[in-house]
Scaffold this motif. Structure first.
Motif, PDB file in Angstrom:
ATOM      1  N   LEU A  55      -3.449   6.386  -2.578  1.00  0.00           N
ATOM      2  CA  LEU A  55      -3.320   7.331  -3.691  1.00  0.00           C
ATOM      3  C   LEU A  55      -4.615   8.102  -3.916  1.00  0.00           C
ATOM      4  N   ASP A  56      -4.470   9.333  -4.442  1.00  0.00           N
ATOM      5  CA  ASP A  56      -5.657  10.062  -4.893  1.00  0.00           C
ATOM      6  C   ASP A  56      -6.328   9.243  -5.990  1.00  0.00           C
ATOM      7  N   PRO A  57      -7.672   9.317  -6.083  1.00  0.00           N
ATOM      8  CA  PRO A  57      -8.370   8.517  -7.084  1.00  0.00           C
ATOM      9  C   PRO A  57      -7.807   8.693  -8.493  1.00  0.00           C
ATOM     10  N   GLU A  58      -7.509   9.941  -8.860  1.00  0.00           N
ATOM     11  CA  GLU A  58      -7.002  10.185 -10.217  1.00  0.00           C
ATOM     12  C   GLU A  58      -5.649   9.535 -10.445  1.00  0.00           C
ATOM     13  N   VAL A  59      -4.819   9.559  -9.405  1.00  0.00           N
ATOM     14  CA  VAL A  59      -3.483   8.980  -9.515  1.00  0.00           C
ATOM     15  C   VAL A  59      -3.580   7.457  -9.495  1.00  0.00           C
ATOM     16  N   GLY A  60      -4.542   6.962  -8.722  1.00  0.00           N
ATOM     17  CA  GLY A  60      -4.745   5.520  -8.640  1.00  0.00           C
ATOM     18  C   GLY A  60      -5.007   4.903 -10.009  1.00  0.00           C
ATOM     19  N   VAL A  61      -5.676   5.669 -10.875  1.00  0.00           N
ATOM     20  CA  VAL A  61      -5.996   5.166 -12.208  1.00  0.00           C
ATOM     21  C   VAL A  61      -4.746   4.741 -12.980  1.00  0.00           C
TER      22      VAL A  61
ATOM     23  N   GLN B  33       0.830  -1.204   0.000  1.00  0.00           N
ATOM     24  CA  GLN B  33       0.000   0.000   0.000  1.00  0.00           C
ATOM     25  C   GLN B  33       0.870   1.261   0.000  1.00  0.00           C
ATOM     26  N   HIS B  34       1.923   1.243   0.804  1.00  0.00           N
ATOM     27  CA  HIS B  34       2.767   2.437   0.924  1.00  0.00           C
ATOM     28  C   HIS B  34       4.064   2.317   0.132  1.00  0.00           C
ATOM     29  N   PHE B  35       4.042   1.570  -0.934  1.00  0.00           N
ATOM     30  CA  PHE B  35       5.128   1.429  -1.918  1.00  0.00           C
ATOM     31  C   PHE B  35       6.395   0.811  -1.344  1.00  0.00           C
ATOM     32  N   ASN B  36       6.876   1.391  -0.220  1.00  0.00           N
ATOM     33  CA  ASN B  36       8.096   0.877   0.418  1.00  0.00           C
ATOM     34  C   ASN B  36       9.296   0.826  -0.517  1.00  0.00           C
TER      35      ASN B  36
ATOM     36  N   LYS C 102      12.571   8.942 -15.144  1.00  0.00           N
ATOM     37  CA  LYS C 102      12.727   9.052 -13.700  1.00  0.00           C
ATOM     38  C   LYS C 102      13.897   8.219 -13.165  1.00  0.00           C
ATOM     39  N   ALA C 103      14.579   7.504 -14.048  1.00  0.00           N
ATOM     40  CA  ALA C 103      15.575   6.522 -13.610  1.00  0.00           C
ATOM     41  C   ALA C 103      16.575   7.081 -12.599  1.00  0.00           C
ATOM     42  N   ASP C 104      17.046   8.313 -12.829  1.00  0.00           N
ATOM     43  CA  ASP C 104      18.105   8.844 -11.970  1.00  0.00           C
ATOM     44  C   ASP C 104      17.587   9.693 -10.825  1.00  0.00           C
ATOM     45  N   GLN C 105      16.264   9.791 -10.686  1.00  0.00           N
ATOM     46  CA  GLN C 105      15.681  10.553  -9.581  1.00  0.00           C
ATOM     47  C   GLN C 105      15.640   9.701  -8.319  1.00  0.00           C
ATOM     48  N   TYR C 106      15.463  10.367  -7.185  1.00  0.00           N
ATOM     49  CA  TYR C 106      15.163   9.629  -5.959  1.00  0.00           C
ATOM     50  C   TYR C 106      13.641   9.475  -5.852  1.00  0.00           C
ATOM     51  N   PRO C 107      13.183   8.398  -5.205  1.00  0.00           N
ATOM     52  CA  PRO C 107      11.737   8.152  -5.133  1.00  0.00           C
ATOM     53  C   PRO C 107      10.944   9.339  -4.597  1.00  0.00           C
ATOM     54  N   SER C 108      11.551  10.092  -3.653  1.00  0.00           N
ATOM     55  CA  SER C 108      10.818  11.208  -3.044  1.00  0.00           C
ATOM     56  C   SER C 108      10.451  12.274  -4.071  1.00  0.00           C
ATOM     57  N   ARG C 109      11.150  12.284  -5.211  1.00  0.00           N
ATOM     58  CA  ARG C 109      10.847  13.251  -6.250  1.00  0.00           C
ATOM     59  C   ARG C 109       9.717  12.796  -7.167  1.00  0.00           C
ATOM     60  N   CYS C 110       9.199  11.595  -6.908  1.00  0.00           N
ATOM     61  CA  CYS C 110       8.156  11.059  -7.779  1.00  0.00           C
ATOM     62  C   CYS C 110       6.807  11.122  -7.063  1.00  0.00           C
ATOM     63  N   SER C 111       5.742  11.225  -7.852  1.00  0.00           N
ATOM     64  CA  SER C 111       4.397  11.243  -7.265  1.00  0.00           C
ATOM     65  C   SER C 111       4.065   9.857  -6.722  1.00  0.00           C
ATOM     66  N   GLY C 112       2.998   9.776  -5.940  1.00  0.00           N
ATOM     67  CA  GLY C 112       2.590   8.490  -5.382  1.00  0.00           C
ATOM     68  C   GLY C 112       2.326   7.448  -6.454  1.00  0.00           C
TER      69      GLY C 112
END
Lengths: 257, 212
Positions: A182-188, A99-102, A144-154
């Motif tokens: 996740l927000d409903p829109e993002v969940g899609v 649920q929380h990606f981890n 997004k490969a070189d980003q850290y996860p915190s820079r990515c949306s849920g």
């Protein structure tokens, strides 16, 4: 209770007589479940019903008190202490999405997906990175490969987490409420990826509150309440014409709000 | 000038005692943390007891015990050895608590993801939990190091010729009294401020990378 309709192939996941209690609090009572190869099983039910616990017992993140678990031929009996080799093999066969990606916050997105391949499958760094990039492209996240996860949306983080699990080539994917945080829109976005995955024939077990997904994508629907399975079968049939009063009450609550 | 000379002579020992005690403390803290996290009741109880014993007795008493009270065969500890060892084991107790807190601040999901992916225990510690703990521990660790730098002056009580020892010796001989201690205080500040700045710099840099 309706008997499960076996659609394809042999079972990849088999759970027999699973039971678990914390002191006097019974979480699971005698849960048995069989997931045929290439099928999608959705587990629904009120919170506290034990859906997530069943899923987490499947790869032994949670230790059941009794019962038997078999994934891709690797069998573990809950009564005895699991043999580490067998446990590792069972876990390798099952990919888990939380649920929380981890995701690992101190590693780049690419490293998150590549590290398990290197450590668990013994792939070389180049091989692993190649596979990771291929999966990221499939998820639409190559940039997004070189980003850290915190820079990515849920939604992006959850797709990365799916890629991380897929990279190990699991026989079955276990999803523990993958869109609940996740927000409903993002969940899609995440549900789209899961639908596509189902189309490629991946065996999936999904604990979810997304009724549309459960109804349209799943081959089998499992309804749980109070630590037990109260109904299982063809999703359309259960959603249209639930046999059990508890199922009716639950469906009214989620569908007619 | 005599005054500055006295402090300059003490300076290396202050730094030496601090660094050695910190190293001993860090290394000895690791098995203690393992004990504090142990599910074995006996191991846990022993580690807990050890931490409380080390923390519960004033450091200066530990130094006296080690310096005057310990003789292994014909061997007795020198003032420097007793000072470093005493401050080191007390530091171990505090650092063990700091490490334990940092480890338990790592979200449960990190352990679960590691297990679900099938990592070995050694991999989980070295690549997942360890690095995140190290980041979480930086502020508390440097705060402790600054405290230890100042507490190293306790070693003067058993005759380690560090800054405070040299200062009081100078004060007694010259009759100038308090002035030398002001200078000594200035030197401590000059030593600890950069440590603090470095810590904050590291903390901000790491936070930028992994902000949740």
């Amino acid at each position: 209770m309706i008997e499960p309709t076996i659609r394809t192939g042999t079972p990849v996941v088999q759970v027999k007589n699973l039971a678990k209690a914390y002191g006097s609090n019974v979480v699971l009572r005698d849960v048995s479940l069989s997931v045929p190869e290439g099928s999608v099983t959705a587990m629904i039910g009120p919170s506290g019903a034990g859906k997530s616990t069943v899923l987490r017992c499947m790869n032994l993140l949670e230790q059941p008190d009794s019962g038997e678990i078999e994934i891709d031929g690797h069998r573990i009996n809950a009564g005895r202490k699991p043999n580490p080799k067998n446990l590792a093999a069972l876990r390798r066969s099952a990919g888990m999405v939380f649920q929380h990606f981890n995701l690992f916050p101190h590693m780049t997105v690419l490293k998150n997906i590549s590290l398990p391949q290197e450590r668990v499958l013994g792939r070389s760094r180049d091989e692993a990175n190649e596979k990771s990039m291929e999966l990221l492209k499939r998820m639409g996240l190559a940039d997004k490969a070189d980003q850290y996860p915190s820079r990515c949306s849920g939604g992006q983080q959850q797709r990365i987490a799916i890629a991380r699990a897929l990279a190990l080539g699991p026989r079955v994917m276990l999803f523990d409420e993958p869109t609940s945080a996740l927000d409903p829109e993002v969940g899609v976005e995440v549900l789209e990826v899961m639908k596509e995955l189902a189309c490629t024939g991946m065996t999936m077990v999904v604990v979810t509150h997304e009724m549309a997904f459960a109804g349209n994508v799943a081959d089998e629907l499992v309804v749980m309440a109070d630590g037990g399975i109260i109904e299982k079968g063809e999703p359309g049939q259960i959603l249209q014409d639930p046999q059990h009063e508890r199922t009716r009450r639950f469906l009214r609550a989620v569908l007619e709000r | 000038m005599e005054m500055l000379r006295a402090i300059a002579i003490g300076l290396p020992l202050t730094v030496l005692v601090t660094i050695l005690a910190l190293m001993i403390g860090t290394v000895v803290a690791l098995p203690i943390v393992a004990g504090l996290r142990s599910r074995n009741r006996l191991v846990w109880l022993m580690s807990r007891g050890l931490v409380d014993l080390l923390r519960g007795i004033p450091p200066v008493v530990w130094l006296f015990i080690l310096y005057y009270g310990v003789s292994i065969g014909a061997i007795r500890l020198t003032a420097l050895q007793a000072g470093v060892l005493g401050l080191g084991v007390v530091a171990a107790a505090y650092l063990a608590e700091i490490f334990r807190g940092a480890i338990s601040s790592i979200p449960k999901g990190q352990w679960e993801a590691s297990s679900a992916l099938g990592f070995h225990r050694a991999t989980v510690w070295s690549l997942i939990i360890g690095p995140q703990t190290a980041r979480a521990v930086v502020p508390a660790y440097t705060t402790f190091a600054i405290g230890l730098l100042k507490d190293s002056s306790i070693a003067s009580s058993i005759g380690v010729a560090e800054i405070v020892f040299m200062s009081s010796q100078y004060a007694r001989q010259s009759g100038e009294g308090i002035m030398v201690f002001f200078v000594a205080a200035g030197v401590y500040i000059l030593l600890s401020v950069p440590l603090g700045l470095l810590s904050r710099h590291l903390d901000i840099k790491m936070r930028k990378a992994v902000a949740r």
